[in-house]
Design an enzyme around this catalytic site. Structure first.
Site, PDB file in Angstrom:
ATOM      1  N   LYS A 243       0.851  -1.201   0.000  1.00  0.00           N
ATOM      2  CA  LYS A 243       0.000   0.000   0.000  1.00  0.00           C
ATOM      3  C   LYS A 243       0.881   1.243   0.000  1.00  0.00           C
ATOM      4  CE  LYS A 243      -3.312   2.604   2.881  1.00  0.00           C
ATOM      5  NZ  LYS A 243      -4.326   2.571   3.956  1.00  0.00           N
TER       6      LYS A 243
ATOM      7  N   ASP B 282      -2.570  10.122   3.895  1.00  0.00           N
ATOM      8  CA  ASP B 282      -3.981   9.751   3.991  1.00  0.00           C
ATOM      9  C   ASP B 282      -4.699  10.716   4.924  1.00  0.00           C
ATOM     10  OD1 ASP B 282      -6.446   8.579   4.157  1.00  0.00           O
ATOM     11  OD2 ASP B 282      -5.775   6.803   5.302  1.00  0.00           O
TER      12      ASP B 282
ATOM     13  N   LYS C 277     -10.192  12.589   8.519  1.00  0.00           N
ATOM     14  CA  LYS C 277      -9.773  12.054   9.811  1.00  0.00           C
ATOM     15  C   LYS C 277      -9.724  13.179  10.843  1.00  0.00           C
ATOM     16  CE  LYS C 277      -6.694   8.375   8.140  1.00  0.00           C
ATOM     17  NZ  LYS C 277      -7.389   7.223   8.743  1.00  0.00           N
TER      18      LYS C 277
ATOM     19  N   ASP D  44       1.511   6.123   5.833  1.00  0.00           N
ATOM     20  CA  ASP D  44       0.535   5.207   5.237  1.00  0.00           C
ATOM     21  C   ASP D  44       1.088   4.546   3.959  1.00  0.00           C
ATOM     22  OD1 ASP D  44      -1.907   3.970   5.626  1.00  0.00           O
ATOM     23  OD2 ASP D  44      -3.038   5.432   4.442  1.00  0.00           O
TER      24      ASP D  44
ATOM     25  N   ASP E   6     -12.259   7.245   3.495  1.00  0.00           N
ATOM     26  CA  ASP E   6     -11.066   6.934   4.297  1.00  0.00           C
ATOM     27  C   ASP E   6     -10.687   5.445   4.200  1.00  0.00           C
ATOM     28  OD1 ASP E   6      -8.945   7.406   5.951  1.00  0.00           O
ATOM     29  OD2 ASP E   6     -10.135   7.500   7.810  1.00  0.00           O
TER      30      ASP E   6
ATOM     31  N   GLU F 148      -9.524   3.963   1.759  1.00  0.00           N
ATOM     32  CA  GLU F 148      -8.954   4.160   0.424  1.00  0.00           C
ATOM     33  C   GLU F 148      -7.898   3.118   0.069  1.00  0.00           C
ATOM     34  OE1 GLU F 148      -7.755   5.524   3.088  1.00  0.00           O
ATOM     35  OE2 GLU F 148      -5.655   5.013   2.781  1.00  0.00           O
TER      36      GLU F 148
ATOM     37  N   ARG G 294      -7.702  -0.127   0.422  1.00  0.00           N
ATOM     38  CA  ARG G 294      -8.216  -1.325  -0.256  1.00  0.00           C
ATOM     39  C   ARG G 294      -8.619  -1.007  -1.689  1.00  0.00           C
ATOM     40  NH1 ARG G 294     -12.915  -1.951   4.145  1.00  0.00           N
ATOM     41  NH2 ARG G 294     -11.333  -0.806   5.296  1.00  0.00           N
TER      42      ARG G 294
HETATM   43  N1  BES Z   1      -4.488   4.282   6.806  1.00  0.00           N
HETATM   44  C1  BES Z   1      -5.653   3.987   7.531  1.00  0.00           C
HETATM   45  C2  BES Z   1      -5.457   2.890   8.569  1.00  0.00           C
HETATM   46  C3  BES Z   1      -4.525   3.179   9.717  1.00  0.00           C
HETATM   47  C4  BES Z   1      -5.044   3.525  10.951  1.00  0.00           C
HETATM   48  C5  BES Z   1      -3.168   3.032   9.590  1.00  0.00           C
HETATM   49  C6  BES Z   1      -4.202   3.759  12.011  1.00  0.00           C
HETATM   50  C7  BES Z   1      -2.317   3.273  10.649  1.00  0.00           C
HETATM   51  C8  BES Z   1      -2.837   3.620  11.870  1.00  0.00           C
HETATM   52  C9  BES Z   1      -6.766   3.512   6.579  1.00  0.00           C
HETATM   53  O1  BES Z   1      -6.732   4.057   5.320  1.00  0.00           O
HETATM   54  C10 BES Z   1      -8.064   3.896   7.190  1.00  0.00           C
HETATM   55  O2  BES Z   1      -8.280   5.063   7.324  1.00  0.00           O
HETATM   56  N2  BES Z   1      -8.901   2.916   7.533  1.00  0.00           N
HETATM   57  C11 BES Z   1     -10.152   3.189   8.109  1.00  0.00           C
HETATM   58  C12 BES Z   1     -11.161   2.290   7.468  1.00  0.00           C
HETATM   59  C13 BES Z   1     -12.586   2.605   7.828  1.00  0.00           C
HETATM   60  C14 BES Z   1     -12.977   3.970   7.281  1.00  0.00           C
HETATM   61  C15 BES Z   1     -13.493   1.538   7.272  1.00  0.00           C
HETATM   62  C16 BES Z   1     -10.055   2.901   9.600  1.00  0.00           C
HETATM   63  O3  BES Z   1      -9.391   1.945   9.984  1.00  0.00           O
HETATM   64  O4  BES Z   1     -10.599   3.674  10.366  1.00  0.00           O
HETATM   65 ZN    ZN Z   2      -4.889   4.703   4.636  1.00  0.00          ZN
HETATM   66 MN    MN Z   3      -7.769   5.924   5.226  1.00  0.00          MN
END
Ligand code: BES
Ligand code: ZN
Ligand code: MN
Length: 477
Positions: free
Chosen positions: A246, A251, A258, A269, A328, A330, A332
Protein backbone atom coordinates in the site's frame (compact mmCIF):
# COMPACT_ATOMS: atom_id res chain seq x y z
CA UNK A 1 29.45 -0.84 11.25
CA UNK A 2 32.23 -3.30 10.50
CA UNK A 3 32.37 -6.79 11.92
CA UNK A 4 35.83 -8.26 12.46
CA UNK A 5 36.38 -11.81 13.50
CA UNK A 6 39.25 -11.43 15.92
CA UNK A 7 40.07 -10.13 19.38
CA UNK A 8 39.92 -6.40 19.88
CA UNK A 9 37.81 -3.37 20.77
CA UNK A 10 38.05 -0.46 23.17
CA UNK A 11 35.79 -2.40 25.52
CA UNK A 12 34.84 -5.99 25.97
CA UNK A 13 31.33 -7.19 26.66
CA UNK A 14 30.89 -10.11 29.02
CA UNK A 15 27.69 -12.15 28.72
CA UNK A 16 25.99 -13.04 31.99
CA UNK A 17 22.96 -15.23 32.63
CA UNK A 18 20.80 -14.17 35.54
CA UNK A 19 22.09 -15.57 38.81
CA UNK A 20 25.28 -17.03 37.27
CA UNK A 21 27.80 -18.16 39.88
CA UNK A 22 30.71 -16.81 37.93
CA UNK A 23 31.67 -15.60 34.49
CA UNK A 24 34.67 -16.50 32.36
CA UNK A 25 36.00 -12.96 31.91
CA UNK A 26 35.97 -10.08 34.43
CA UNK A 27 34.79 -12.35 37.21
CA UNK A 28 36.09 -10.03 39.95
CA UNK A 29 33.95 -7.20 38.67
CA UNK A 30 30.97 -9.53 38.36
CA UNK A 31 31.33 -10.87 41.93
CA UNK A 32 31.60 -7.31 43.21
CA UNK A 33 28.48 -6.00 41.46
CA UNK A 34 26.53 -9.17 42.16
CA UNK A 35 27.21 -8.95 45.86
CA UNK A 36 26.16 -5.31 45.96
CA UNK A 37 23.11 -6.09 43.83
CA UNK A 38 24.22 -3.54 41.25
CA UNK A 39 23.72 -6.00 38.43
CA UNK A 40 21.72 -9.21 38.28
CA UNK A 41 22.03 -10.28 34.67
CA UNK A 42 18.44 -9.56 33.69
CA UNK A 43 17.84 -9.70 29.95
CA UNK A 44 19.23 -6.55 28.37
CA UNK A 45 20.65 -5.22 31.65
CA UNK A 46 24.06 -3.58 31.34
CA UNK A 47 26.71 -2.60 33.86
CA UNK A 48 29.75 -0.82 32.59
CA UNK A 49 33.01 -0.16 34.26
CA UNK A 50 34.92 2.32 32.13
CA UNK A 51 38.56 3.17 32.56
CA UNK A 52 41.83 1.40 33.27
CA UNK A 53 42.59 1.19 29.58
CA UNK A 54 40.01 -1.47 28.86
CA UNK A 55 36.33 -0.94 29.56
CA UNK A 56 34.21 -3.87 30.59
CA UNK A 57 30.48 -4.02 29.95
CA UNK A 58 28.54 -6.76 31.67
CA UNK A 59 25.58 -7.71 29.50
CA UNK A 60 22.66 -9.60 31.05
CA UNK A 61 20.97 -12.35 29.05
CA UNK A 62 18.28 -13.17 31.61
CA UNK A 63 17.48 -16.68 32.78
CA UNK A 64 19.33 -19.28 30.78
CA UNK A 65 16.25 -21.42 30.12
CA UNK A 66 14.40 -18.43 28.68
CA UNK A 67 17.09 -17.51 26.18
CA UNK A 68 15.84 -17.14 22.62
CA UNK A 69 16.87 -15.15 19.56
CA UNK A 70 14.57 -12.28 20.43
CA UNK A 71 16.19 -11.98 23.87
CA UNK A 72 19.57 -11.95 22.15
CA UNK A 73 18.51 -9.22 19.71
CA UNK A 74 17.24 -7.07 22.55
CA UNK A 75 20.30 -7.67 24.74
CA UNK A 76 22.76 -6.77 22.01
CA UNK A 77 20.65 -3.75 21.14
CA UNK A 78 21.15 -2.63 24.79
CA UNK A 79 24.85 -3.28 24.44
CA UNK A 80 25.01 -1.09 21.34
CA UNK A 81 23.13 1.70 23.13
CA UNK A 82 25.44 1.43 26.14
CA UNK A 83 28.48 1.64 23.86
CA UNK A 84 26.99 4.84 22.42
CA UNK A 85 26.49 6.28 25.89
CA UNK A 86 30.13 5.52 26.71
CA UNK A 87 31.16 7.08 23.36
CA UNK A 88 32.89 3.90 22.25
CA UNK A 89 33.67 3.32 18.62
CA UNK A 90 34.52 -0.34 19.00
CA UNK A 91 33.68 -3.26 21.24
CA UNK A 92 34.69 -6.90 21.40
CA UNK A 93 32.65 -9.87 22.50
CA UNK A 94 33.10 -13.59 22.59
CA UNK A 95 30.06 -15.45 21.23
CA UNK A 96 29.69 -18.88 22.80
CA UNK A 97 27.59 -21.75 21.48
CA UNK A 98 24.46 -21.72 23.63
CA UNK A 99 22.88 -25.03 24.43
CA UNK A 100 20.03 -25.96 22.03
CA UNK A 101 20.68 -22.86 19.96
CA UNK A 102 21.80 -22.76 16.35
CA UNK A 103 25.14 -20.95 16.17
CA UNK A 104 24.27 -19.24 12.88
CA UNK A 105 20.98 -17.91 14.22
CA UNK A 106 22.76 -16.78 17.39
CA UNK A 107 25.21 -14.75 15.31
CA UNK A 108 22.35 -13.33 13.27
CA UNK A 109 20.55 -12.18 16.40
CA UNK A 110 23.73 -10.75 17.94
CA UNK A 111 24.72 -8.77 14.85
CA UNK A 112 21.16 -7.66 14.22
CA UNK A 113 20.75 -6.35 17.77
CA UNK A 114 23.95 -4.33 17.50
CA UNK A 115 22.98 -2.90 14.12
CA UNK A 116 19.47 -2.09 15.41
CA UNK A 117 21.02 0.13 18.09
CA UNK A 118 22.55 2.44 15.48
CA UNK A 119 19.41 3.62 13.69
CA UNK A 120 18.32 7.22 13.88
CA UNK A 121 16.30 9.55 11.70
CA UNK A 122 17.88 12.90 12.45
CA UNK A 123 18.34 14.48 9.04
CA UNK A 124 15.98 17.33 9.92
CA UNK A 125 17.73 18.24 13.19
CA UNK A 126 19.83 21.29 12.54
CA UNK A 127 22.07 20.48 15.51
CA UNK A 128 23.27 16.90 15.43
CA UNK A 129 23.39 15.35 18.90
CA UNK A 130 27.12 14.51 18.86
CA UNK A 131 26.29 10.87 18.82
CA UNK A 132 29.12 8.37 18.59
CA UNK A 133 28.48 5.44 16.30
CA UNK A 134 29.99 2.00 16.67
CA UNK A 135 32.48 1.50 13.87
CA UNK A 136 33.98 -1.87 14.71
CA UNK A 137 32.62 -4.95 16.36
CA UNK A 138 35.16 -7.64 17.17
CA UNK A 139 33.41 -10.98 17.33
CA UNK A 140 35.26 -13.96 18.66
CA UNK A 141 33.58 -16.96 17.14
CA UNK A 142 34.26 -20.67 17.20
CA UNK A 143 37.22 -21.25 14.85
CA UNK A 144 35.57 -24.01 12.83
CA UNK A 145 32.67 -21.66 12.07
CA UNK A 146 34.59 -18.69 10.76
CA UNK A 147 33.48 -18.77 7.11
CA UNK A 148 29.87 -19.47 8.01
CA UNK A 149 29.97 -16.74 10.63
CA UNK A 150 31.20 -14.20 8.10
CA UNK A 151 28.42 -15.12 5.67
CA UNK A 152 25.72 -15.01 8.30
CA UNK A 153 26.82 -11.61 9.56
CA UNK A 154 27.16 -10.14 6.09
CA UNK A 155 23.65 -11.36 5.22
CA UNK A 156 22.35 -9.71 8.38
CA UNK A 157 24.06 -6.46 7.40
CA UNK A 158 22.41 -6.56 3.98
CA UNK A 159 19.06 -7.34 5.54
CA UNK A 160 19.34 -4.46 8.00
CA UNK A 161 20.28 -2.04 5.22
CA UNK A 162 16.92 -2.91 3.68
CA UNK A 163 15.16 -2.42 7.02
CA UNK A 164 16.83 0.98 7.51
CA UNK A 165 15.97 2.00 3.94
CA UNK A 166 12.33 1.20 4.69
CA UNK A 167 12.45 3.19 7.93
CA UNK A 168 13.97 6.20 6.18
CA UNK A 169 11.27 6.14 3.51
CA UNK A 170 8.46 5.81 6.06
CA UNK A 171 9.80 8.49 8.42
CA UNK A 172 10.15 11.01 5.62
CA UNK A 173 7.35 13.60 5.96
CA UNK A 174 4.75 13.81 3.21
CA UNK A 175 5.92 17.27 2.15
CA UNK A 176 9.02 15.55 0.76
CA UNK A 177 7.67 12.06 0.16
CA UNK A 178 4.98 12.02 -2.49
CA UNK A 179 4.39 9.47 -5.26
CA UNK A 180 7.04 10.79 -7.65
CA UNK A 181 9.65 10.90 -4.91
CA UNK A 182 8.79 7.39 -3.77
CA UNK A 183 9.21 6.17 -7.35
CA UNK A 184 12.51 7.99 -7.67
CA UNK A 185 13.77 6.48 -4.42
CA UNK A 186 12.76 3.02 -5.65
CA UNK A 187 14.72 3.55 -8.86
CA UNK A 188 17.76 5.00 -7.08
CA UNK A 189 18.02 2.23 -4.51
CA UNK A 190 17.06 -0.76 -6.67
CA UNK A 191 18.27 -0.16 -10.22
CA UNK A 192 21.98 -0.33 -9.23
CA UNK A 193 21.28 -3.81 -7.82
CA UNK A 194 19.95 -5.07 -11.14
CA UNK A 195 16.26 -4.68 -10.30
CA UNK A 196 14.23 -3.49 -13.28
CA UNK A 197 12.03 -0.62 -12.15
CA UNK A 198 9.15 0.65 -14.32
CA UNK A 199 7.25 3.74 -13.27
CA UNK A 200 3.88 4.52 -14.84
CA UNK A 201 2.34 7.99 -14.61
CA UNK A 202 -1.31 8.98 -14.78
CA UNK A 203 -1.70 8.45 -18.50
CA UNK A 204 -0.43 4.86 -18.45
CA UNK A 205 -2.48 4.14 -15.32
CA UNK A 206 -5.58 5.30 -17.20
CA UNK A 207 -4.64 3.18 -20.16
CA UNK A 208 -4.39 0.13 -17.91
CA UNK A 209 -7.91 0.81 -16.69
CA UNK A 210 -7.02 1.30 -13.03
CA UNK A 211 -10.19 3.24 -12.27
CA UNK A 212 -10.20 2.39 -8.57
CA UNK A 213 -6.63 3.54 -7.96
CA UNK A 214 -7.25 6.71 -10.00
CA UNK A 215 -10.41 7.53 -8.06
CA UNK A 216 -8.48 7.68 -4.78
CA UNK A 217 -5.74 9.83 -6.31
CA UNK A 218 -8.09 12.43 -7.79
CA UNK A 219 -8.20 14.77 -4.78
CA UNK A 220 -4.46 15.36 -4.80
CA UNK A 221 -2.31 17.71 -6.84
CA UNK A 222 0.42 15.09 -6.88
CA UNK A 223 0.43 12.71 -9.80
CA UNK A 224 -0.16 9.05 -8.91
CA UNK A 225 2.61 6.63 -9.77
CA UNK A 226 2.40 2.92 -10.41
CA UNK A 227 5.74 1.33 -9.60
CA UNK A 228 6.74 -2.16 -10.77
CA UNK A 229 10.05 -3.60 -9.56
CA UNK A 230 11.26 -6.88 -11.04
CA UNK A 231 14.03 -9.02 -9.66
CA UNK A 232 15.03 -12.15 -11.56
CA UNK A 233 17.28 -14.13 -9.26
CA UNK A 234 16.39 -17.40 -10.98
CA UNK A 235 16.05 -16.80 -14.73
CA UNK A 236 15.64 -20.55 -15.35
CA UNK A 237 12.42 -20.66 -13.39
CA UNK A 238 9.01 -19.27 -14.28
CA UNK A 239 7.93 -19.17 -10.69
CA UNK A 240 7.35 -15.71 -9.34
CA UNK A 241 6.23 -14.15 -6.08
CA UNK A 242 4.54 -10.74 -6.04
CA UNK A 243 4.89 -8.31 -3.14
CA UNK A 244 2.24 -5.62 -3.24
CA UNK A 245 2.59 -2.63 -0.89
CA UNK A 246 0.00 0.00 0.00
CA UNK A 247 1.48 3.31 -1.08
CA UNK A 248 -0.57 6.17 0.35
CA UNK A 249 2.09 8.84 0.80
CA UNK A 250 -0.55 10.75 2.76
CA UNK A 251 -3.98 9.75 3.99
CA UNK A 252 -6.09 12.69 5.15
CA UNK A 253 -9.16 10.46 4.96
CA UNK A 254 -10.50 12.47 2.03
CA UNK A 255 -14.02 13.91 2.48
CA UNK A 256 -14.47 11.43 5.35
CA UNK A 257 -11.76 13.53 6.95
CA UNK A 258 -9.77 12.05 9.81
CA UNK A 259 -9.72 13.85 13.16
CA UNK A 260 -6.43 15.70 13.76
CA UNK A 261 -4.95 13.11 16.12
CA UNK A 262 -5.59 10.23 13.74
CA UNK A 263 -4.17 12.17 10.82
CA UNK A 264 -0.91 13.11 12.51
CA UNK A 265 1.09 10.07 11.44
CA UNK A 266 -0.57 9.49 8.08
CA UNK A 267 2.62 10.23 6.15
CA UNK A 268 3.47 6.65 7.20
CA UNK A 269 0.54 5.21 5.24
CA UNK A 270 3.03 4.10 2.59
CA UNK A 271 4.81 1.71 4.98
CA UNK A 272 3.67 -1.26 2.90
CA UNK A 273 5.25 0.28 -0.20
CA UNK A 274 8.42 1.15 1.71
CA UNK A 275 8.58 -2.44 3.02
CA UNK A 276 8.48 -3.95 -0.45
CA UNK A 277 11.19 -1.53 -1.59
CA UNK A 278 13.37 -2.37 1.43
CA UNK A 279 12.76 -6.09 1.01
CA UNK A 280 13.62 -5.93 -2.71
CA UNK A 281 16.81 -4.09 -1.83
CA UNK A 282 17.95 -6.85 0.56
CA UNK A 283 16.75 -9.68 -1.68
CA UNK A 284 18.63 -8.29 -4.69
CA UNK A 285 21.75 -7.32 -2.76
CA UNK A 286 21.94 -10.76 -1.15
CA UNK A 287 21.49 -12.26 -4.62
CA UNK A 288 18.73 -14.66 -3.53
CA UNK A 289 18.01 -17.17 -6.28
CA UNK A 290 14.30 -16.40 -6.61
CA UNK A 291 12.06 -14.30 -8.83
CA UNK A 292 10.18 -11.52 -7.12
CA UNK A 293 8.12 -8.64 -8.47
CA UNK A 294 7.16 -5.79 -6.18
CA UNK A 295 4.22 -3.55 -7.01
CA UNK A 296 3.14 -0.22 -5.55
CA UNK A 297 0.19 2.01 -6.44
CA UNK A 298 1.33 5.31 -4.94
CA UNK A 299 -0.93 8.31 -4.40
CA UNK A 300 -2.29 10.73 -1.81
CA UNK A 301 -5.80 10.69 -0.34
CA UNK A 302 -6.75 14.36 -0.24
CA UNK A 303 -9.61 16.82 -0.52
CA UNK A 304 -10.37 19.09 -3.45
CA UNK A 305 -13.14 19.82 -5.95
CA UNK A 306 -12.00 16.78 -7.88
CA UNK A 307 -11.80 14.33 -5.01
CA UNK A 308 -13.88 11.15 -4.91
CA UNK A 309 -16.94 11.19 -2.70
CA UNK A 310 -19.07 8.83 -0.66
CA UNK A 311 -21.78 7.23 -2.73
CA UNK A 312 -19.57 7.23 -5.82
CA UNK A 313 -19.63 3.99 -7.71
CA UNK A 314 -16.33 3.43 -9.45
CA UNK A 315 -14.92 0.79 -11.73
CA UNK A 316 -11.68 -1.14 -11.34
CA UNK A 317 -9.15 -2.87 -13.55
CA UNK A 318 -10.79 -6.21 -12.72
CA UNK A 319 -14.13 -4.97 -14.05
CA UNK A 320 -15.74 -5.17 -10.61
CA UNK A 321 -17.57 -2.04 -9.46
CA UNK A 322 -17.06 -0.54 -6.01
CA UNK A 323 -19.42 1.65 -4.04
CA UNK A 324 -17.55 4.13 -1.87
CA UNK A 325 -19.06 3.96 1.60
CA UNK A 326 -16.16 5.85 3.15
CA UNK A 327 -13.40 7.78 1.41
CA UNK A 328 -11.07 6.93 4.30
CA UNK A 329 -11.18 3.24 3.36
CA UNK A 330 -8.95 4.16 0.42
CA UNK A 331 -6.13 1.65 0.83
CA UNK A 332 -8.22 -1.33 -0.26
CA UNK A 333 -9.46 0.63 -3.27
CA UNK A 334 -5.91 1.33 -4.52
CA UNK A 335 -4.86 -2.24 -3.69
CA UNK A 336 -7.77 -3.66 -5.68
CA UNK A 337 -6.02 -2.56 -8.88
CA UNK A 338 -2.48 -3.28 -7.69
CA UNK A 339 -3.44 -6.84 -6.71
CA UNK A 340 -5.34 -7.43 -9.94
CA UNK A 341 -2.28 -6.26 -11.88
CA UNK A 342 -0.06 -8.65 -9.87
CA UNK A 343 -2.43 -11.58 -10.44
CA UNK A 344 -3.11 -11.00 -14.15
CA UNK A 345 -0.62 -8.78 -16.00
CA UNK A 346 2.29 -10.02 -13.89
CA UNK A 347 0.66 -13.43 -13.56
CA UNK A 348 2.44 -14.04 -10.24
CA UNK A 349 2.12 -17.52 -8.75
CA UNK A 350 1.65 -16.19 -5.27
CA UNK A 351 0.92 -12.79 -3.80
CA UNK A 352 1.67 -11.14 -0.46
CA UNK A 353 0.29 -7.70 0.24
CA UNK A 354 1.48 -5.40 2.99
CA UNK A 355 -0.74 -2.57 4.04
CA UNK A 356 -1.35 -0.10 6.84
CA UNK A 357 -4.94 -0.98 6.15
CA UNK A 358 -7.10 -0.60 9.25
CA UNK A 359 -7.29 1.06 12.62
CA UNK A 360 -9.39 -1.98 13.58
CA UNK A 361 -6.29 -4.15 13.32
CA UNK A 362 -4.47 -1.84 15.74
CA UNK A 363 -7.42 -2.08 18.14
CA UNK A 364 -7.30 -5.88 17.95
CA UNK A 365 -3.57 -6.56 18.06
CA UNK A 366 -1.83 -3.35 19.11
CA UNK A 367 1.74 -2.87 17.92
CA UNK A 368 2.94 -6.36 18.73
CA UNK A 369 1.37 -8.57 16.06
CA UNK A 370 0.78 -7.95 12.40
CA UNK A 371 -2.71 -9.13 11.38
CA UNK A 372 -2.95 -11.63 8.55
CA UNK A 373 -5.61 -13.10 6.28
CA UNK A 374 -5.17 -15.74 3.62
CA UNK A 375 -6.95 -17.85 1.04
CA UNK A 376 -4.28 -20.55 1.31
CA UNK A 377 -3.35 -22.20 4.61
CA UNK A 378 -0.10 -23.66 3.33
CA UNK A 379 1.14 -20.27 2.20
CA UNK A 380 0.15 -18.78 5.54
CA UNK A 381 2.21 -21.46 7.27
CA UNK A 382 5.27 -20.37 5.27
CA UNK A 383 4.69 -16.75 6.24
CA UNK A 384 4.44 -17.75 9.89
CA UNK A 385 7.73 -19.66 9.71
CA UNK A 386 9.44 -16.65 8.12
CA UNK A 387 7.94 -14.25 10.63
CA UNK A 388 9.12 -16.38 13.56
CA UNK A 389 12.62 -16.48 12.13
CA UNK A 390 12.47 -12.71 11.75
CA UNK A 391 11.08 -12.06 15.23
CA UNK A 392 8.16 -10.19 13.67
CA UNK A 393 5.02 -11.85 15.08
CA UNK A 394 2.02 -12.41 12.84
CA UNK A 395 -1.48 -13.34 14.00
CA UNK A 396 -3.91 -14.90 11.58
CA UNK A 397 -7.46 -13.54 11.51
CA UNK A 398 -10.45 -15.72 10.54
CA UNK A 399 -12.06 -15.61 7.12
CA UNK A 400 -15.47 -17.24 7.52
CA UNK A 401 -17.67 -16.63 4.47
CA UNK A 402 -20.29 -14.94 6.69
CA UNK A 403 -18.06 -11.87 6.90
CA UNK A 404 -18.59 -11.31 3.19
CA UNK A 405 -22.16 -10.20 3.88
CA UNK A 406 -20.83 -7.13 5.62
CA UNK A 407 -19.44 -5.40 2.54
CA UNK A 408 -22.14 -6.25 0.04
CA UNK A 409 -23.45 -3.28 -1.89
CA UNK A 410 -27.02 -2.74 -3.06
CA UNK A 411 -25.96 -0.95 -6.21
CA UNK A 412 -22.42 -2.15 -7.02
CA UNK A 413 -20.48 -5.41 -6.86
CA UNK A 414 -18.82 -4.48 -3.58
CA UNK A 415 -18.72 -1.72 -1.00
CA UNK A 416 -15.40 -0.44 0.37
CA UNK A 417 -16.63 -0.47 3.96
CA UNK A 418 -17.93 -3.27 6.10
CA UNK A 419 -19.26 -1.23 9.00
CA UNK A 420 -17.95 -1.08 12.53
CA UNK A 421 -17.41 -4.74 13.32
CA UNK A 422 -14.54 -6.97 12.25
CA UNK A 423 -13.00 -4.10 10.32
CA UNK A 424 -9.60 -5.72 9.82
CA UNK A 425 -11.24 -8.89 8.49
CA UNK A 426 -13.69 -7.26 6.09
CA UNK A 427 -10.88 -5.08 4.71
CA UNK A 428 -8.74 -8.16 4.13
CA UNK A 429 -11.57 -10.09 2.52
CA UNK A 430 -12.31 -7.14 0.26
CA UNK A 431 -8.76 -7.50 -1.07
CA UNK A 432 -9.27 -11.21 -1.65
CA UNK A 433 -11.84 -10.30 -4.32
CA UNK A 434 -8.99 -8.96 -6.47
CA UNK A 435 -6.36 -11.71 -6.37
CA UNK A 436 -8.06 -13.83 -9.04
CA UNK A 437 -7.87 -16.89 -6.75
CA UNK A 438 -4.07 -16.85 -6.61
CA UNK A 439 -2.56 -18.07 -3.32
CA UNK A 440 -2.41 -14.90 -1.27
CA UNK A 441 -1.59 -13.59 2.18
CA UNK A 442 -2.53 -10.13 3.36
CA UNK A 443 -0.53 -8.53 6.17
CA UNK A 444 -2.11 -5.58 7.97
CA UNK A 445 0.84 -3.63 9.37
CA UNK A 446 -1.12 -0.58 10.58
CA UNK A 447 -0.01 -1.24 14.17
CA UNK A 448 3.43 -2.73 13.64
CA UNK A 449 5.06 -0.65 10.90
CA UNK A 450 5.11 2.50 12.99
CA UNK A 451 5.36 3.03 16.76
CA UNK A 452 4.42 5.99 18.93
CA UNK A 453 6.89 4.75 21.56
CA UNK A 454 10.04 2.64 21.23
CA UNK A 455 9.54 -1.09 21.91
CA UNK A 456 12.45 -3.45 22.56
CA UNK A 457 14.96 -2.87 19.80
CA UNK A 458 12.42 -1.03 17.66
CA UNK A 459 12.60 2.76 17.58
CA UNK A 460 9.82 5.31 17.81
CA UNK A 461 8.49 5.97 14.31
CA UNK A 462 9.04 3.53 11.48
CA UNK A 463 10.06 -0.01 12.43
CA UNK A 464 10.78 -1.54 9.03
CA UNK A 465 8.32 -4.37 9.78
CA UNK A 466 7.87 -6.74 7.91
CA UNK A 467 11.01 -6.47 5.73
CA UNK A 468 12.79 -9.28 7.61
CA UNK A 469 9.79 -11.58 7.23
CA UNK A 470 9.63 -10.97 3.48
CA UNK A 471 13.35 -11.60 3.11
CA UNK A 472 13.20 -14.95 4.91
CA UNK A 473 10.05 -15.92 3.05
CA UNK A 474 11.81 -15.42 -0.27
CA UNK A 475 15.06 -16.98 0.92
CA UNK A 476 13.39 -20.17 2.11
CA UNK A 477 10.62 -20.64 -0.45
N1 BES B 1 -4.49 4.28 6.81
C1 BES B 1 -5.65 3.99 7.53
C2 BES B 1 -5.46 2.89 8.57
C3 BES B 1 -4.53 3.18 9.72
C4 BES B 1 -5.04 3.52 10.95
C5 BES B 1 -3.17 3.03 9.59
C6 BES B 1 -4.20 3.76 12.01
C7 BES B 1 -2.32 3.27 10.65
C8 BES B 1 -2.84 3.62 11.87
C9 BES B 1 -6.77 3.51 6.58
O1 BES B 1 -6.73 4.06 5.32
C10 BES B 1 -8.06 3.90 7.19
O2 BES B 1 -8.28 5.06 7.32
N2 BES B 1 -8.90 2.92 7.53
C11 BES B 1 -10.15 3.19 8.11
C12 BES B 1 -11.16 2.29 7.47
C13 BES B 1 -12.59 2.60 7.83
C14 BES B 1 -12.98 3.97 7.28
C15 BES B 1 -13.49 1.54 7.27
C16 BES B 1 -10.06 2.90 9.60
O3 BES B 1 -9.39 1.94 9.98
O4 BES B 1 -10.60 3.67 10.37
ZN1 ZN C 1 -4.89 4.70 4.64
MN1 MN D 1 -7.77 5.92 5.23
Amino acid sequence: MNFLFEKGGEAIAVLVFKGAEKVSEANDLYSFVKERKLFEGKAGEVYSSPGNGKDVILLGLGEEYKLDYQVLRKAFYSLGKEAGRLKLESIGVHIPKFEDKCYGKTLKAVSEGLIQSQYSFDKYKSKSDQRVYLKEIYLQVKDDNLEKAKNVVSETQILMEGVFLTRDLVNEPAINMYPEVLAERAVDSLAPLGVKVDVFGKEKIEELGMKAFLAVSKGSEKEPQFIVMKYQGDPDSNEKLALVGKGLTYDSGGYCLKPADSMAAMHTDMAGAASVIGAMYSIAKAGLKKNVTAIVAACENMISGGAYKTGDIIGSMSGKTIEIGNTDAEGRVTLADALWYAATVENADRIVDLATLTGACVVALGSVNTGAITNNDKFMEEIKVASTLAGEPVWELPHDEEYMELFKSDFADLKNTGGRWAGAITAGLFLREFVNDKPWVHLDIAGTSHLSNPMGYLPKGATGIPVKTLFYLVKDM
